[in-house]
Design an enzyme around this catalytic site. Structure first.
Site, PDB file in Angstrom:
ATOM      1  N   ARG A 103      13.341   8.549   1.658  1.00  0.00           N
ATOM      2  CA  ARG A 103      13.847   7.150   2.321  1.00  0.00           C
ATOM      3  C   ARG A 103      15.237   7.683   2.720  1.00  0.00           C
ATOM      4  O   ARG A 103      16.354   7.813   1.948  1.00  0.00           O
ATOM      5  CB  ARG A 103      13.799   5.949   0.886  1.00  0.00           C
ATOM      6  CG  ARG A 103      14.706   4.813   1.391  1.00  0.00           C
ATOM      7  CD  ARG A 103      14.180   3.717   0.363  1.00  0.00           C
ATOM      8  NE  ARG A 103      13.066   3.150   0.780  1.00  0.00           N
ATOM      9  CZ  ARG A 103      12.392   2.182   0.251  1.00  0.00           C
ATOM     10  NH1 ARG A 103      13.330   1.255  -0.292  1.00  0.00           N
ATOM     11  NH2 ARG A 103      11.312   1.613   0.598  1.00  0.00           N
ATOM     12  N   HIS A 130       8.659   2.234   8.755  1.00  0.00           N
ATOM     13  CA  HIS A 130       8.084   2.378   7.336  1.00  0.00           C
ATOM     14  C   HIS A 130       6.504   2.356   7.257  1.00  0.00           C
ATOM     15  O   HIS A 130       5.911   1.458   6.852  1.00  0.00           O
ATOM     16  CB  HIS A 130       8.524   0.943   6.741  1.00  0.00           C
ATOM     17  CG  HIS A 130       8.671   0.821   5.268  1.00  0.00           C
ATOM     18  ND1 HIS A 130       8.210   1.981   4.288  1.00  0.00           N
ATOM     19  CD2 HIS A 130       8.778  -0.323   4.231  1.00  0.00           C
ATOM     20  CE1 HIS A 130       8.292   1.328   3.015  1.00  0.00           C
ATOM     21  NE2 HIS A 130       8.628   0.245   2.981  1.00  0.00           N
ATOM     22  N   GLN A 133       4.376   1.445   4.201  1.00  0.00           N
ATOM     23  CA  GLN A 133       4.110   0.017   3.962  1.00  0.00           C
ATOM     24  C   GLN A 133       2.949  -0.358   4.670  1.00  0.00           C
ATOM     25  O   GLN A 133       2.230  -1.430   3.971  1.00  0.00           O
ATOM     26  CB  GLN A 133       5.423  -0.476   4.151  1.00  0.00           C
ATOM     27  CG  GLN A 133       5.317  -2.058   4.179  1.00  0.00           C
ATOM     28  CD  GLN A 133       5.302  -2.683   2.849  1.00  0.00           C
ATOM     29  OE1 GLN A 133       6.087  -2.170   1.699  1.00  0.00           O
ATOM     30  NE2 GLN A 133       4.318  -3.638   2.493  1.00  0.00           N
ATOM     31  N   ASP A 225       9.901 -10.142   7.197  1.00  0.00           N
ATOM     32  CA  ASP A 225      10.835  -9.348   6.524  1.00  0.00           C
ATOM     33  C   ASP A 225      12.295  -9.941   6.539  1.00  0.00           C
ATOM     34  O   ASP A 225      12.722 -10.936   7.007  1.00  0.00           O
ATOM     35  CB  ASP A 225      10.700  -7.848   7.417  1.00  0.00           C
ATOM     36  CG  ASP A 225      11.631  -6.686   6.686  1.00  0.00           C
ATOM     37  OD1 ASP A 225      11.782  -6.937   5.465  1.00  0.00           O
ATOM     38  OD2 ASP A 225      11.708  -5.889   7.378  1.00  0.00           O
ATOM     39  N   CYS A 267       6.533  -7.709   3.215  1.00  0.00           N
ATOM     40  CA  CYS A 267       6.652  -6.160   2.391  1.00  0.00           C
ATOM     41  C   CYS A 267       7.471  -6.248   1.033  1.00  0.00           C
ATOM     42  O   CYS A 267       7.417  -5.496   0.226  1.00  0.00           O
ATOM     43  CB  CYS A 267       7.259  -5.263   3.362  1.00  0.00           C
ATOM     44  SG  CYS A 267       9.111  -5.902   3.908  1.00  0.00           S
ATOM     45  N   ARG A 295       0.125  -0.596  -2.046  1.00  0.00           N
ATOM     46  CA  ARG A 295       1.060   0.722  -1.894  1.00  0.00           C
ATOM     47  C   ARG A 295       0.451   1.646  -2.513  1.00  0.00           C
ATOM     48  O   ARG A 295       0.570   2.833  -2.254  1.00  0.00           O
ATOM     49  CB  ARG A 295       2.535   0.077  -2.136  1.00  0.00           C
ATOM     50  CG  ARG A 295       3.230  -0.829  -1.741  1.00  0.00           C
ATOM     51  CD  ARG A 295       3.486  -0.428  -0.061  1.00  0.00           C
ATOM     52  NE  ARG A 295       4.088   0.790   0.171  1.00  0.00           N
ATOM     53  CZ  ARG A 295       5.460   1.033   0.119  1.00  0.00           C
ATOM     54  NH1 ARG A 295       6.183  -0.017  -0.020  1.00  0.00           N
ATOM     55  NH2 ARG A 295       6.039   2.250   0.294  1.00  0.00           N
TER      56      ARG A 295
END
Ligand code: CP
Ligand code: NVA
Length: 313
Positions: A103, A130, A133, A225, A267, A295
């Site tokens: 990340r 991402h 996700q 988001d 998310c 996830r």
């Protein structure tokens, strides 16, 4: 040849569907005899430059479930934080571990890491994308509506890493996607270009607008988001909130324009009263915790795809 997952565009449409099929299988009928040793004898490094709850924990649990080991590496405790290059770090790590889940703040770090490591590099979020996700999100939508092709997702808010990956992922599986972002906060041009390329093959329709009501029309899913992603400096907060609030907030009224069975997705982490009001995220349409759970299943499937040899039954 080693495979990386820096963006969903690294996967063919068929490979993405294969991972989703595997994810459904491992979620509904986990067979330890078949998959429990996929990562046996392997160690995966989890290198994080930014905070994480879901991604870190779901990756650690997925690796354990598949019989592997993980090592958590905080960027700030590595020599990277004192200026050691990404390429040297990648060339060292590949001598010890079998994969890197990273990340990072700048997507280019992942590109450099993948170019210099002869082991898979998986994007656990960058400023631009991402992908993991969105594998979980597609799994969640598939479960909820029993289909992906023809399902319409409307994204309202900032053109974030999540929005970019939704554009790529939805158009790979034949979903329709509409995105409503304020002028100046649109999704990444390369993600939009890939989405149109994908759509020309899958038949997905794409709408990019700055009008939330246009985007959510007849949508099955309304997704948002944060307005303040981790790489955005705090100094931008005030300016952003003037642009986004209240026009781009997900509020109950927005659902009047969507399908009657429309669901809300995010998310996480969420900021109640900012990009979404509590009435929506804590209401009956919200499936955000199914998304969060998925996830884990999506990443178990991703590892089986990258390291195993099984095909879905
Ligand atoms: N959705 C997501 O990536 O959450 P974390 O930042 O907690 O990992
Ligand atoms: N766009 C958000 C996603 C968090 C999972 C961020 O980058 O902070």
């Amino acid at each position: 040849m080693k495979r990386d997952l820096l963006t969903l565009q690294d996967l063919s449409n068929e490979e993405l569907m294969h991972i989703l099929t595997l994810a459904r299988e491992v979620k509904t009928s986990w067979d330890p005899a078949r998959y429990g040793s996929t990562l046996s004898g392997r160690t995966i490094a989890l290198l994080f430059q930014k905070p994480s709850t879901r991604t870190r924990v779901s990756f650690e649990v997925a690796i354990r479930k598949l019989g592997g080991d993980s090592i958590f590496l905080s960027w700030h405790e590595l020599q990277l934080s004192r200026g050691e290059t990404v390429s040297d770090t990648a060339r060292v790590l590949e001598r010890y571990v079998d994969g890197i889940v990273a990340r990072v703040g700048d997507h280019q770090i992942l590109v450099d890491m993948a170019e210099n490591a002869r082991i898979p590099v998986i994007n656990a979020l960058s400023n631009r994308f991402h992908p993991c996700q969105i594998i979980a999100d597609l799994l969640t939508i598939w479960e909820r509506f029993g289909a992906l092709k023809g399902i319409k997702l409307a994204y309202v808010g900032d053109g974030t890493n999540v929005c970019n990956s939704l554009l790529v992922g939805c158009t790979k599986v034949g979903m329709d996607i509409s995105v409503a972002c304020p002028v100046g906060y649109e999704p990444d041009p390369e993600a939009v270009q890939w989405a149109f390329e994908n759509a020309s093959r899958t038949g997905s329709t794409i709408i990019i607008t700055d009008e939330p009501l246009e985007a959510v029309k007849d949508a099955h899913v309304i997704y948002t988001d944060t307005f303040m992603s981790m790489h955005i400096p705090e100094s931008e907060r005030e300016k952003r909130f003037e642009v986004f609030v209240p026009r781009y907030q997900v509020r109950p009224e927005l659902f009047e324009h969507a399908r009657p069975d429309a669901v809300f997705m995010h998310c996480l982490p969420a900021h109640r009263g900012e990009e979404v009001v509590s009435e929506v995220i804590d209401g009956p349409r919200s499936i955000v915790f199914d998304q969060a759970e998925n996830r884990l299943h999506a990443q178990v499937a991703l590892f089986i795809f990258l390291y195993g040899s099984s095909v879905p039954s």
